[in-house]
Design a protein around this motif. Sequence first.
Motif, PDB file in Angstrom:
ATOM      1  N   UNK A   1      -2.753 -16.694 -11.748  1.00  0.00           N
ATOM      2  CA  UNK A   1      -2.404 -15.986 -11.868  1.00  0.00           C
ATOM      3  C   UNK A   1      -2.889 -15.370 -13.447  1.00  0.00           C
ATOM      4  N   UNK A   2      -3.349 -15.893 -14.057  1.00  0.00           N
ATOM      5  CA  UNK A   2      -3.305 -15.396 -15.796  1.00  0.00           C
ATOM      6  C   UNK A   2      -2.547 -14.287 -16.155  1.00  0.00           C
ATOM      7  N   UNK A   3      -2.442 -13.206 -16.769  1.00  0.00           N
ATOM      8  CA  UNK A   3      -1.566 -12.293 -17.472  1.00  0.00           C
ATOM      9  C   UNK A   3      -1.070 -11.630 -16.232  1.00  0.00           C
ATOM     10  N   UNK A   4      -1.383 -11.417 -14.772  1.00  0.00           N
ATOM     11  CA  UNK A   4      -0.576 -10.771 -13.939  1.00  0.00           C
ATOM     12  C   UNK A   4      -0.663  -9.993 -12.712  1.00  0.00           C
ATOM     13  N   UNK A   5      -2.111  -9.283 -13.102  1.00  0.00           N
ATOM     14  CA  UNK A   5      -2.533  -8.146 -13.030  1.00  0.00           C
ATOM     15  C   UNK A   5      -2.816  -8.189 -11.158  1.00  0.00           C
ATOM     16  N   UNK A   6      -2.732  -8.978 -10.805  1.00  0.00           N
ATOM     17  CA  UNK A   6      -3.306  -9.762  -9.128  1.00  0.00           C
ATOM     18  C   UNK A   6      -1.695  -9.515  -8.602  1.00  0.00           C
ATOM     19  N   UNK A   7      -0.598  -9.628  -9.438  1.00  0.00           N
ATOM     20  CA  UNK A   7       0.756  -9.983  -8.754  1.00  0.00           C
ATOM     21  C   UNK A   7       1.165  -8.382  -8.939  1.00  0.00           C
ATOM     22  N   UNK A   8       0.928  -7.707 -10.321  1.00  0.00           N
ATOM     23  CA  UNK A   8       1.421  -6.557 -10.599  1.00  0.00           C
ATOM     24  C   UNK A   8       1.019  -5.299  -9.134  1.00  0.00           C
ATOM     25  N   UNK A   9      -0.557  -5.515  -9.132  1.00  0.00           N
ATOM     26  CA  UNK A   9      -1.151  -4.746  -8.258  1.00  0.00           C
ATOM     27  C   UNK A   9      -0.494  -5.029  -6.439  1.00  0.00           C
ATOM     28  N   UNK A  10      -0.188  -6.327  -6.333  1.00  0.00           N
ATOM     29  CA  UNK A  10       0.020  -6.436  -5.210  1.00  0.00           C
ATOM     30  C   UNK A  10       1.924  -6.160  -5.288  1.00  0.00           C
ATOM     31  N   UNK A  11       2.635  -5.908  -6.556  1.00  0.00           N
ATOM     32  CA  UNK A  11       4.336  -5.592  -5.788  1.00  0.00           C
ATOM     33  C   UNK A  11       4.062  -3.845  -6.089  1.00  0.00           C
ATOM     34  N   UNK A  12       2.341  -3.530  -6.108  1.00  0.00           N
ATOM     35  CA  UNK A  12       2.489  -1.652  -6.187  1.00  0.00           C
ATOM     36  C   UNK A  12       2.118  -1.268  -4.882  1.00  0.00           C
ATOM     37  N   UNK A  13       1.492  -2.361  -3.996  1.00  0.00           N
ATOM     38  CA  UNK A  13       0.880  -1.991  -2.861  1.00  0.00           C
ATOM     39  C   UNK A  13       1.468  -2.032  -2.024  1.00  0.00           C
ATOM     40  N   UNK A  14       2.597  -3.513  -1.944  1.00  0.00           N
ATOM     41  CA  UNK A  14       4.030  -3.822  -1.477  1.00  0.00           C
ATOM     42  C   UNK A  14       5.285  -4.083  -1.978  1.00  0.00           C
ATOM     43  N   UNK A  15       6.153  -2.725  -2.107  1.00  0.00           N
ATOM     44  CA  UNK A  15       6.999  -3.759  -3.106  1.00  0.00           C
ATOM     45  C   UNK A  15       7.938  -4.556  -2.430  1.00  0.00           C
TER      46      UNK A  15
END
Length: 245
Positions: A49-63
């Motif tokens: 996950x590193x600093x969470x960029x992918x998780x932020x992206x997924x929550x942005x696209x799929x709340x």
Amino acid sequence: MAQLVEFQNTSCYATSKDEANFIYKEIFEDGCYDVSNLPEAPFVIDAGANIGMFSLYMKHKFPRSKIIAFEPAPETYGLLRRNLELHNLADVEALPLGLASTASTEKLTYFPNLPGNSTLKPEEKQQLYEMAVERNGREAANKRFDGAQKLDVKLERLSNILNSHPSFTQIDFLKIDVEGAELEVLRGLDDSHWGLVRNIVLETWDASGVRDEIENLLRAKGFTIKCEEAGWAKGFYMISASRGI
């Protein structure tokens, strides 16, 4: 020292602004993890996950998505938690673990100036260092790779984690970016869970020597494979695997 880095669509704390900008472009602008068949509320595994960029992206696209994010490096895990709190993200569980075929404690080579390259396979990073020297000069390469630390980190099998989360019915998206340990992550899945996985996107480097094994394993598990060389450096590939729902 962590700093808040601002982007067009989000912001995050990072110790390396340059690396954060690179990851942002890769995920938010280039769409390297975009897949077309996700439901409105996907269940997502973020391995590396590193600093969470992918998780932020997924929550942005799929709340409504639910995410389990894995990050073994202690300092990076702290930033992951900090970024999830910064954006008040619900339904994201961050775990201070790496994923492997066997539960264990191993040595992680942590690069404080380039934390996204921290790895369980340090011999591969020597090759990457030499590439950086050739491209940008030794002084610039040393600035990025100097100060490496050996840290004890805990690794767990993905299926052991999934067994403690019995409420899901399928794994809509498994994202893997683990600096040479991609095949290890996949080998940590039991047969009972393989049938629940719908989409996988992972990054691998030919220097790891596992691309053929990864592709053969995914085909054997019933996935359709697409493999494309990444644009940022020769020998890096994005492998996308999917099956019909």
